[in-house]
Design an enzyme around this catalytic site. Structure first.
Site, mmCIF file in Angstrom:
data_model
loop_
_atom_site.group_PDB
_atom_site.id
_atom_site.type_symbol
_atom_site.label_atom_id
_atom_site.label_comp_id
_atom_site.label_asym_id
_atom_site.label_seq_id
_atom_site.Cartn_x
_atom_site.Cartn_y
_atom_site.Cartn_z
ATOM 1 N N HIS A 223 1.405 5.340 -2.191
ATOM 2 C CA HIS A 223 0.921 6.309 -3.171
ATOM 3 C C HIS A 223 2.133 6.909 -3.881
ATOM 4 O O HIS A 223 2.925 7.608 -3.242
ATOM 5 C CB HIS A 223 0.114 7.407 -2.472
ATOM 6 C CG HIS A 223 -1.096 6.866 -1.762
ATOM 7 N ND1 HIS A 223 -2.329 6.765 -2.358
ATOM 8 C CD2 HIS A 223 -1.250 6.354 -0.505
ATOM 9 C CE1 HIS A 223 -3.200 6.220 -1.506
ATOM 10 N NE2 HIS A 223 -2.561 5.960 -0.367
ATOM 11 N N ARG B 276 1.724 8.720 -6.672
ATOM 12 C CA ARG B 276 1.180 10.013 -7.138
ATOM 13 C C ARG B 276 1.269 10.282 -8.633
ATOM 14 O O ARG B 276 0.778 11.315 -9.086
ATOM 15 C CB ARG B 276 1.855 11.184 -6.408
ATOM 16 C CG ARG B 276 1.796 11.133 -4.899
ATOM 17 C CD ARG B 276 0.395 11.277 -4.392
ATOM 18 N NE ARG B 276 0.357 11.490 -2.942
ATOM 19 C CZ ARG B 276 -0.635 11.091 -2.179
ATOM 20 N NH1 ARG B 276 -1.675 10.441 -2.698
ATOM 21 N NH2 ARG B 276 -0.623 11.322 -0.886
ATOM 22 N N ASP C 185 -8.945 3.072 -2.741
ATOM 23 C CA ASP C 185 -8.311 3.624 -1.533
ATOM 24 C C ASP C 185 -8.398 5.148 -1.472
ATOM 25 O O ASP C 185 -8.162 5.841 -2.451
ATOM 26 C CB ASP C 185 -6.840 3.216 -1.450
ATOM 27 C CG ASP C 185 -6.229 3.715 -0.155
ATOM 28 O OD1 ASP C 185 -6.726 3.335 0.914
ATOM 29 O OD2 ASP C 185 -5.294 4.530 -0.211
ATOM 30 N N ASP D 15 1.443 2.661 3.632
ATOM 31 C CA ASP D 15 0.503 3.715 3.212
ATOM 32 C C ASP D 15 1.279 5.022 2.987
ATOM 33 O O ASP D 15 0.810 6.114 3.337
ATOM 34 C CB ASP D 15 -0.629 3.912 4.228
ATOM 35 C CG ASP D 15 -1.786 4.719 3.642
ATOM 36 O OD1 ASP D 15 -1.725 5.088 2.448
ATOM 37 O OD2 ASP D 15 -2.750 4.994 4.378
ATOM 38 N N HIS E 55 0.826 -1.211 0.000
ATOM 39 C CA HIS E 55 0.000 0.000 0.000
ATOM 40 C C HIS E 55 0.857 1.257 0.000
ATOM 41 O O HIS E 55 1.436 1.625 1.025
ATOM 42 C CB HIS E 55 -0.876 -0.040 1.263
ATOM 43 C CG HIS E 55 -1.966 0.975 1.292
ATOM 44 N ND1 HIS E 55 -3.194 0.704 1.824
ATOM 45 C CD2 HIS E 55 -2.023 2.268 0.874
ATOM 46 C CE1 HIS E 55 -3.960 1.779 1.730
ATOM 47 N NE2 HIS E 55 -3.258 2.749 1.166
ATOM 48 N N HIS F 259 -10.548 0.131 1.650
ATOM 49 C CA HIS F 259 -10.472 1.323 2.508
ATOM 50 C C HIS F 259 -11.801 1.401 3.253
ATOM 51 O O HIS F 259 -12.820 1.775 2.679
ATOM 52 C CB HIS F 259 -10.254 2.560 1.634
ATOM 53 C CG HIS F 259 -10.259 3.853 2.384
ATOM 54 N ND1 HIS F 259 -9.113 4.585 2.603
ATOM 55 C CD2 HIS F 259 -11.249 4.557 2.986
ATOM 56 C CE1 HIS F 259 -9.408 5.681 3.296
ATOM 57 N NE2 HIS F 259 -10.709 5.687 3.532
HETATM 58 O O1 DOR Z 1 -3.892 9.519 4.977
HETATM 59 C C1 DOR Z 1 -4.220 9.096 3.880
HETATM 60 N N1 DOR Z 1 -3.680 9.587 2.755
HETATM 61 N N2 DOR Z 1 -5.152 8.146 3.796
HETATM 62 C C2 DOR Z 1 -5.678 7.735 2.628
HETATM 63 O O2 DOR Z 1 -6.536 6.885 2.637
HETATM 64 C C3 DOR Z 1 -5.242 8.363 1.363
HETATM 65 C C4 DOR Z 1 -3.891 8.942 1.502
HETATM 66 C C5 DOR Z 1 -3.502 9.866 0.370
HETATM 67 O O3 DOR Z 1 -3.732 9.512 -0.795
HETATM 68 O O4 DOR Z 1 -2.930 10.923 0.640
#
Ligand code: DOR
Length: 460
Positions: free
Chosen positions: A75, A77, A165, A324, A73, A192
């Site tokens: 990101h 971007r 998510d 995350d 998990h 999520h």
């Molecule tokens: O804190 C978070 N940031 N939780 C999420 O579910 C998404 C994530 C984000 O994409 O910044």
């Protein structure tokens, strides 16, 4: 930054590989991108026949040698939010954190809801990333929760799971259909779990701190009711459900019960939910100002929740640790706590803060490694090739010093996201080298890879 190492003998390390129940001091030989031999003393003598190429040497005395970490998990971007992170900067940060495979979430712009976008990410990653990037496809078109994506098309494009998510699929009927489809495709849903009507634009955990600071709270129930619904649907559809970023004691208990009843459910927890509480939203005295770097969704919860998460991790209710990793710009965070974006930049601090739990005796070294390697590989059905140091497996190896002390300085992060609540913290445990698919993609300055002659593997 990646260095070609055709053959490498890693000597005298503490090998921990939960996939084969291995915990011993020994050697590991890799050659041409694969693990050749592991365990015991491996003697490599100079000889023209049975050559394993120009083997180099790494003295791993005092270091832990384990399978490369897998992050279920994160990101990255890209596309769309390159000001926060790119595939190049995010995966460089991941390599520094010891990760050799990362699953990237679909909340990009455009989102990963079509094969063309998934193809684009995979192609970009093949050029820009030193490690494996495994895309996660959207459950619904545009992540709007209204209409399912063409999940078959996404599966054919190579997604490893489905997730909206950042958003919850509010319609139970749509989620049921998504689970039915994902089951036919043999892929998990990374869920999520957040009832948005209950979280209702809250900022931090609903409880002592939200009352004291007069901030709008996000109740634990916002997560628990969503987890309960989707566990029920997973039992109905017999789909593989993976619960993302579990943060409450209630969720842990619900997942425990569903597992006992035989549901095909797995779960992950983040390093920050395991090590921080809601108190962290306020900086240490004398400052005592709000710290938006601790604003994350789901929010940091109470000590009781943290203890339940650690216990869940220990007894196997929680299968994996996932970062995350959610990078944001300074402007996204320094705009007042209410407007600040949710998220923590997590790749480069994951091992450091997890080792705190190991040093405190909360989880064992083997448990921690298992939750970063073999267990996440199983969640995405890649345990045949990833998360293991068995002979013949791709050479994905993480080497770390369990005792090396260091102080977090976000300015030195490779990630564009400097948003960490751990800035200035001292950790004991640091990644020393990351080898992805046979390439040294990160080497700490203190590690020497010595050159030796032409070598052959001798059978001992
Ligand atoms: O804190 C978070 N940031 N939780 C999420 O579910 C998404 C994530 C984000 O994409 O910044």
């Amino acid at each position: 930054m990646s260095k070609e190492v055709t053959s490498l003998l890693i000597r005298g390390g503490h090998i921990v590989d939960p996939s084969q129940g291995m915990d011993q001091i020994g050697d590991l030989l890799m050659s041409e991108g694969k693990i050749v031999q592991i365990g015991g003393t491996i003697t490599v003598t100079q000889s023209p026949e049975r050559s394993v190429g120009k083997a180099k040497n790494l003295d791993a005395t005092g270091l832990v040698v384990c399978p490369g970490f897998i992050d279920l998990h994160c990101h990255l971007r890209e596309p769309g939010f390159e000001h926060k992170e790119t595939i190049a900067t995010g995966t460089k940060a991941a390599a520094i954190g010891g990760f050799t495979s990362v699953c990237c979430m679909a909340n990009t712009e455009p989102p990963l809801d079509k094969a063309a976008v998934v193809d684009w990410v995979r192609q970009k990653a093949s050029k820009d990333s030193p490690i494996a990037v495994l895309p996660v496809g959207c459950i619904t078109k545009g992540r709007r929760g209204e209409e399912l994506t063409d999940m078959t098309e996404l599966a054919e494009a190579g997604v490893v799971a489905f997730s909206d998510d950042g958003d919850f699929v509010a319609s139970s009927q749509l989620m049921r259909r998504a689970m039915e489809h994902s089951r036919e495709l043999g892929l998990p849903i990374i869920d999520h779990c957040e009832d948005k009507r209950l979280s209702d634009n809250g900022i931090i955990n609903e409880g002592e701190m939200s009352a004291k600071l007069r901030l709008k709270g996000i109740p634990a129930a916002a997560e628990d009711v969503a987890v309960a619904r989707d566990l029920t649907l997973a039992k109905l559809t017999r789909a593989r459900l993976h619960i993302a970023h579990v943060s409450t004691k209630g969720s842990v208990e619900l997942i425990r019960r569903a597992k006992q009843e035989g549901a095909s459910v797995t779960a992950e927890v983040t390093p920050h939910h395991l090590t921080l509480t809601e108190q962290r939203i306020v900086r240490e005295p004398p400052d005592k100002s709000f710290d938006a770097n601790a604003k994350v969704n789901p929010p940091l919860r109470t000590r009781e929740d943290v203890q339940a998460l650690i216990k869940g991790l220990r007894d196997g209710v929680i299968d994996a640790i996932a970062t995350d990793h959610a990078p944001h710009t300074l402007a996204d965070k320094n705009c007042g706590l209410k407007r600040a974006a949710f998220g923590i930049s997590g790749f480069e601090t994951a091992l450091g803060c997890l080792m705190d739990l190991v040093h405190q005796g909360e989880v064992s070294l083997t448990q921690m490694i298992s939750k970063l390697t073999y267990e996440p590989a199983k969640v995405i059905g890649r345990n045949g090739e990833l998360g293991s140091l068995k002979a013949g497996a791709p050479a994905n190896i993480t080497i770390f010093d369990p005792d090396r002390q260091w102080i977090v300085n976000s300015r030195n992060f490779a990630s564009k996201g400097k948003n960490t609540p751990y800035d200035g913290c001292q950790f004991k445990g640091k990644v020393m080298a990351t080898i992805a698919n046979g390439r040294a993609v990160y080497i700490d300055d203190s590690v020497v890879i010595a050159r030796s002659g032409l070598m052959k593997q001798s059978h001992v």
